[in-house]
Design an enzyme around this catalytic site. Sequence first.
Site, PDB file in Angstrom:
ATOM      1  N   ASP A   1       0.857  -1.200   0.000  1.00  0.00           N
ATOM      2  CA  ASP A   1       0.000   0.000   0.000  1.00  0.00           C
ATOM      3  C   ASP A   1       0.882   1.236   0.000  1.00  0.00           C
ATOM      4  OD1 ASP A   1      -1.858   2.115   1.000  1.00  0.00           O
ATOM      5  OD2 ASP A   1      -3.233   0.425   1.247  1.00  0.00           O
TER       6      ASP A   1
ATOM      7  N   THR B   1     -16.272  -2.948  -8.789  1.00  0.00           N
ATOM      8  CA  THR B   1     -17.501  -2.358  -8.246  1.00  0.00           C
ATOM      9  C   THR B   1     -18.675  -2.535  -9.203  1.00  0.00           C
ATOM     10  OG1 THR B   1     -18.485  -0.234  -7.660  1.00  0.00           O
ATOM     11  CG2 THR B   1     -16.677  -0.162  -9.210  1.00  0.00           C
ATOM     12  N   ASP B   2     -19.878  -2.508  -8.644  1.00  0.00           N
ATOM     13  CA  ASP B   2     -21.087  -2.551  -9.486  1.00  0.00           C
ATOM     14  C   ASP B   2     -21.279  -1.234 -10.244  1.00  0.00           C
ATOM     15  OD1 ASP B   2     -21.780  -0.936  -7.332  1.00  0.00           O
ATOM     16  OD2 ASP B   2     -23.660  -1.968  -6.877  1.00  0.00           O
ATOM     17  N   GLU B   3     -20.543  -0.188  -9.837  1.00  0.00           N
ATOM     18  CA  GLU B   3     -20.741   1.123 -10.474  1.00  0.00           C
ATOM     19  C   GLU B   3     -20.330   1.128 -11.939  1.00  0.00           C
ATOM     20  OE1 GLU B   3     -19.644   4.580  -8.269  1.00  0.00           O
ATOM     21  OE2 GLU B   3     -20.159   3.658  -6.362  1.00  0.00           O
TER      22      GLU B   3
ATOM     23  N   ALA C   1     -15.622   4.967 -14.411  1.00  0.00           N
ATOM     24  CA  ALA C   1     -14.992   4.782 -15.732  1.00  0.00           C
ATOM     25  C   ALA C   1     -13.589   4.202 -15.561  1.00  0.00           C
ATOM     26  CB  ALA C   1     -14.946   6.116 -16.476  1.00  0.00           C
TER      27      ALA C   1
ATOM     28  N   HIS D   1     -25.070  11.827 -10.601  1.00  0.00           N
ATOM     29  CA  HIS D   1     -25.394  10.902  -9.498  1.00  0.00           C
ATOM     30  C   HIS D   1     -26.200   9.694 -10.007  1.00  0.00           C
ATOM     31  CE1 HIS D   1     -26.695  10.990  -4.959  1.00  0.00           C
ATOM     32  NE2 HIS D   1     -26.203   9.823  -5.325  1.00  0.00           N
TER      33      HIS D   1
ATOM     34  N   TYR E   1     -14.613   7.953 -11.500  1.00  0.00           N
ATOM     35  CA  TYR E   1     -14.255   6.774 -10.689  1.00  0.00           C
ATOM     36  C   TYR E   1     -14.704   5.490 -11.383  1.00  0.00           C
ATOM     37  CZ  TYR E   1     -14.952   3.022  -7.294  1.00  0.00           C
ATOM     38  OH  TYR E   1     -14.973   1.790  -6.684  1.00  0.00           O
TER      39      TYR E   1
ATOM     40  N   LYS F   1     -12.552   2.363 -13.029  1.00  0.00           N
ATOM     41  CA  LYS F   1     -12.681   0.964 -12.593  1.00  0.00           C
ATOM     42  C   LYS F   1     -13.084   0.080 -13.788  1.00  0.00           C
ATOM     43  CE  LYS F   1     -12.330  -0.644  -9.004  1.00  0.00           C
ATOM     44  NZ  LYS F   1     -11.164  -1.172  -8.241  1.00  0.00           N
TER      45      LYS F   1
HETATM   46  P1  NAD Z   1     -10.200   2.721   0.314  1.00  0.00           P
HETATM   47  O1  NAD Z   1     -10.251   4.043  -0.389  1.00  0.00           O
HETATM   48  O2  NAD Z   1     -10.686   2.644   1.711  1.00  0.00           O
HETATM   49  O3  NAD Z   1      -8.689   2.168   0.313  1.00  0.00           O
HETATM   50  C1  NAD Z   1      -7.890   2.191  -0.829  1.00  0.00           C
HETATM   51  C2  NAD Z   1      -6.474   1.789  -0.420  1.00  0.00           C
HETATM   52  O4  NAD Z   1      -5.661   1.741  -1.595  1.00  0.00           O
HETATM   53  C3  NAD Z   1      -5.807   2.765   0.553  1.00  0.00           C
HETATM   54  O5  NAD Z   1      -5.172   2.060   1.588  1.00  0.00           O
HETATM   55  C4  NAD Z   1      -4.782   3.481  -0.315  1.00  0.00           C
HETATM   56  O6  NAD Z   1      -3.653   3.933   0.393  1.00  0.00           O
HETATM   57  C5  NAD Z   1      -4.440   2.419  -1.340  1.00  0.00           C
HETATM   58  N1  NAD Z   1      -3.941   2.968  -2.609  1.00  0.00           N
HETATM   59  C6  NAD Z   1      -4.555   3.903  -3.388  1.00  0.00           C
HETATM   60  N2  NAD Z   1      -3.784   4.175  -4.466  1.00  0.00           N
HETATM   61  C7  NAD Z   1      -2.690   3.388  -4.358  1.00  0.00           C
HETATM   62  C8  NAD Z   1      -1.536   3.223  -5.168  1.00  0.00           C
HETATM   63  N3  NAD Z   1      -1.341   3.939  -6.298  1.00  0.00           N
HETATM   64  N4  NAD Z   1      -0.604   2.313  -4.788  1.00  0.00           N
HETATM   65  C9  NAD Z   1      -0.781   1.590  -3.638  1.00  0.00           C
HETATM   66  N5  NAD Z   1      -1.832   1.732  -2.832  1.00  0.00           N
HETATM   67  C10 NAD Z   1      -2.784   2.620  -3.185  1.00  0.00           C
HETATM   68  O7  NAD Z   1     -10.955   1.705  -0.632  1.00  0.00           O
HETATM   69  P2  NAD Z   1     -12.033   0.567  -0.292  1.00  0.00           P
HETATM   70  O8  NAD Z   1     -13.342   1.207  -0.063  1.00  0.00           O
HETATM   71  O9  NAD Z   1     -11.465  -0.336   0.718  1.00  0.00           O
HETATM   72  O10 NAD Z   1     -12.112  -0.190  -1.706  1.00  0.00           O
HETATM   73  C11 NAD Z   1     -11.183  -1.224  -2.014  1.00  0.00           C
HETATM   74  C12 NAD Z   1     -11.471  -1.744  -3.410  1.00  0.00           C
HETATM   75  O11 NAD Z   1     -12.797  -2.241  -3.462  1.00  0.00           O
HETATM   76  C13 NAD Z   1     -11.373  -0.687  -4.501  1.00  0.00           C
HETATM   77  O12 NAD Z   1     -10.771  -1.272  -5.636  1.00  0.00           O
HETATM   78  C14 NAD Z   1     -12.817  -0.307  -4.790  1.00  0.00           C
HETATM   79  O13 NAD Z   1     -12.979   0.131  -6.108  1.00  0.00           O
HETATM   80  C15 NAD Z   1     -13.519  -1.630  -4.531  1.00  0.00           C
HETATM   81  N6  NAD Z   1     -14.917  -1.519  -4.093  1.00  0.00           N
HETATM   82  C16 NAD Z   1     -15.231  -0.767  -2.992  1.00  0.00           C
HETATM   83  C17 NAD Z   1     -16.555  -0.725  -2.551  1.00  0.00           C
HETATM   84  C18 NAD Z   1     -16.956   0.062  -1.323  1.00  0.00           C
HETATM   85  O14 NAD Z   1     -18.156   0.130  -1.033  1.00  0.00           O
HETATM   86  N7  NAD Z   1     -16.042   0.629  -0.566  1.00  0.00           N
HETATM   87  C19 NAD Z   1     -17.540  -1.429  -3.244  1.00  0.00           C
HETATM   88  C20 NAD Z   1     -17.169  -2.191  -4.371  1.00  0.00           C
HETATM   89  C21 NAD Z   1     -15.854  -2.233  -4.772  1.00  0.00           C
HETATM   90  O1  TDX Z   2     -22.686  12.926   2.517  1.00  0.00           O
HETATM   91  C1  TDX Z   2     -23.172  12.210   1.641  1.00  0.00           C
HETATM   92  N1  TDX Z   2     -24.508  12.296   1.371  1.00  0.00           N
HETATM   93  C2  TDX Z   2     -25.138  11.524   0.439  1.00  0.00           C
HETATM   94  O2  TDX Z   2     -26.355  11.633   0.227  1.00  0.00           O
HETATM   95  C3  TDX Z   2     -22.378  11.255   0.896  1.00  0.00           C
HETATM   96  C4  TDX Z   2     -20.903  11.117   1.141  1.00  0.00           C
HETATM   97  C5  TDX Z   2     -23.021  10.463  -0.035  1.00  0.00           C
HETATM   98  N2  TDX Z   2     -24.357  10.592  -0.263  1.00  0.00           N
HETATM   99  C6  TDX Z   2     -25.013   9.669  -1.217  1.00  0.00           C
HETATM  100  C7  TDX Z   2     -24.360   9.473  -2.545  1.00  0.00           C
HETATM  101  C8  TDX Z   2     -24.722   8.027  -2.876  1.00  0.00           C
HETATM  102  O3  TDX Z   2     -26.023   7.969  -3.414  1.00  0.00           O
HETATM  103  O4  TDX Z   2     -24.975   8.381  -0.575  1.00  0.00           O
HETATM  104  C9  TDX Z   2     -24.743   7.329  -1.525  1.00  0.00           C
HETATM  105  C10 TDX Z   2     -23.455   6.618  -1.183  1.00  0.00           C
HETATM  106  O5  TDX Z   2     -22.378   7.499  -1.399  1.00  0.00           O
HETATM  107  P1  TDX Z   2     -20.833   7.067  -1.204  1.00  0.00           P
HETATM  108  O6  TDX Z   2     -20.644   6.550   0.174  1.00  0.00           O
HETATM  109  O7  TDX Z   2     -19.982   8.176  -1.680  1.00  0.00           O
HETATM  110  O8  TDX Z   2     -20.762   5.782  -2.143  1.00  0.00           O
HETATM  111  P2  TDX Z   2     -20.990   5.547  -3.714  1.00  0.00           P
HETATM  112  O9  TDX Z   2     -20.860   6.797  -4.469  1.00  0.00           O
HETATM  113  O10 TDX Z   2     -22.264   4.770  -3.871  1.00  0.00           O
HETATM  114  O11 TDX Z   2     -19.719   4.610  -4.025  1.00  0.00           O
HETATM  115  C11 TDX Z   2     -19.329   3.573  -3.074  1.00  0.00           C
HETATM  116  O12 TDX Z   2     -19.791   2.295  -3.435  1.00  0.00           O
HETATM  117  C12 TDX Z   2     -19.199   1.664  -4.537  1.00  0.00           C
HETATM  118  C13 TDX Z   2     -17.807   3.518  -2.893  1.00  0.00           C
HETATM  119  O13 TDX Z   2     -17.324   4.793  -2.510  1.00  0.00           O
HETATM  120  C14 TDX Z   2     -17.137   3.035  -4.129  1.00  0.00           C
HETATM  121  O14 TDX Z   2     -15.742   2.927  -3.953  1.00  0.00           O
HETATM  122  C15 TDX Z   2     -17.695   1.659  -4.473  1.00  0.00           C
HETATM  123  O15 TDX Z   2     -17.172   1.216  -5.670  1.00  0.00           O
END
Ligand code: NAD
Ligand code: TDX
Length: 329
Positions: free
Chosen positions: A33, A122-124, A151, A276, A149, A153
């Site tokens: 990381d 991600t499903d996005e 795009a 959005h 984001y 992914k």
């Molecule tokens: P996060 O933002 O919490 O953590 C990302 C980590 O990656 C951090 O520790 C950061 O330091 C590291 N990182 C970023 N750029 C880097 C680089 N260039 N080299 C090395 N390390 C780097 O992310 P998360 O929410 O834990 O998501 C993890 C993965 O899961 C991502 O690929 C995301 O697209 C995917 N994902 C997340 C969600 C969600 O709801 N959080 C849902 C579906 C998929």
């Molecule tokens: O303060 C807020 N108020 C609000 O209404 C924030 C931060 C978000 N929102 C809305 C936007 C979305 O509809 O809530 C929903 C969730 O927002 P986020 O937590 O930013 O998530 P989302 O944009 O859905 O993306 C997340 O899920 C898929 C993760 O950040 C991504 O990394 C993952 O791939």
Amino acid sequence: MKILVTGGAGFIGSNFIRYWLKHHPKDKVINFDSLTYAGHLESLKDVENNPNYSFVKGDITNQEEVNKAVKDVDIIVHFAAETHVDRSILDPLVFVKSNVIGTQVLLEAARKFKTRFHHVSTDEVFGALELNTKDKFSHNTKYQPNSPYSASKAGSDHLALAYYTTFGVPVTVTNCSNNFGPFQDTEKFMPRMITNLIDGRNILIYGDGKYVRDWMYVEDHCHAIELVLLKGRVGETYTVGGLTEDISNLELAQKILKIFGLPESRIEFVKDRPGHDRRYAVDWSKIHDELGWEPSKNFDERLEETVRWYQKNEWWWRGIKEKSESIYK
Ligand code: NAD
Ligand code: TDX
């Protein structure tokens, strides 16, 4: 087995490392990381002295650092990415660098050293669904990403599967819905709501709040990845989702207020996010039928556990909230 986890200091990566060390105590786990604003080694305090865990500070866009780390591992589980949609609207370039180029650099190392590669996505990438329909995303859904984001992914998913088809790298992909649980950065919706309420502030809802996410507990996601690593078919994509069945952001806010015993006047509507996505919902029948995966508990129980975790673990999020929320000022 030796597993290289990229992005292991992030939300899902740190939960995955803890999960793997618990369920596979003989395996070695290396956390690779670069510690961006989203990387927090504090999330792994309880395993930092485990002899099977180690940390390497490195950037996935740096081929030399990546090759060194990949050289003698059996599997790469690739989480590292820029992940916050709001940030991708403010500054898209770093998303392309880390998510697209970083993934390609890792794939190149996997190709060179013949390493099994699991790509966490991600499903996005599938875009947005209409409200009030039964439509769901599956592995057959056309890619239609709407934010920088998603795009980026999408680009990384295509590269991962292209490396399987063209070079025979043993790749699998999971596309998962919104995760929640401990150690999630407070810039994301659920922890932002919870920590704002703890601080006596309001919940901020973008636009009309009628946006729908398919919430899943982070540990269920870790279990899904484990099954794909152990039993999944290479070259395949598995979609993974939750059990919430169309809870809107507004309804989620109401549930959280109820847990806190606070009135709905604590909800504040703010400016909407550009581009959005209206609704996400995921069909997880493939991973269920092929690998036996399903979510472990009901949503309300997990939600309450998560609220209690943030209430008890201010030591973890207080400094993070001050830093990561600077994008909203
Ligand atoms: P996060 O933002 O919490 O953590 C990302 C980590 O990656 C951090 O520790 C950061 O330091 C590291 N990182 C970023 N750029 C880097 C680089 N260039 N080299 C090395 N390390 C780097 O992310 P998360 O929410 O834990 O998501 C993890 C993965 O899961 C991502 O690929 C995301 O697209 C995917 N994902 C997340 C969600 C969600 O709801 N959080 C849902 C579906 C998929
Ligand atoms: O303060 C807020 N108020 C609000 O209404 C924030 C931060 C978000 N929102 C809305 C936007 C979305 O509809 O809530 C929903 C969730 O927002 P986020 O937590 O930013 O998530 P989302 O944009 O859905 O993306 C997340 O899920 C898929 C993760 O950040 C991504 O990394 C993952 O791939």
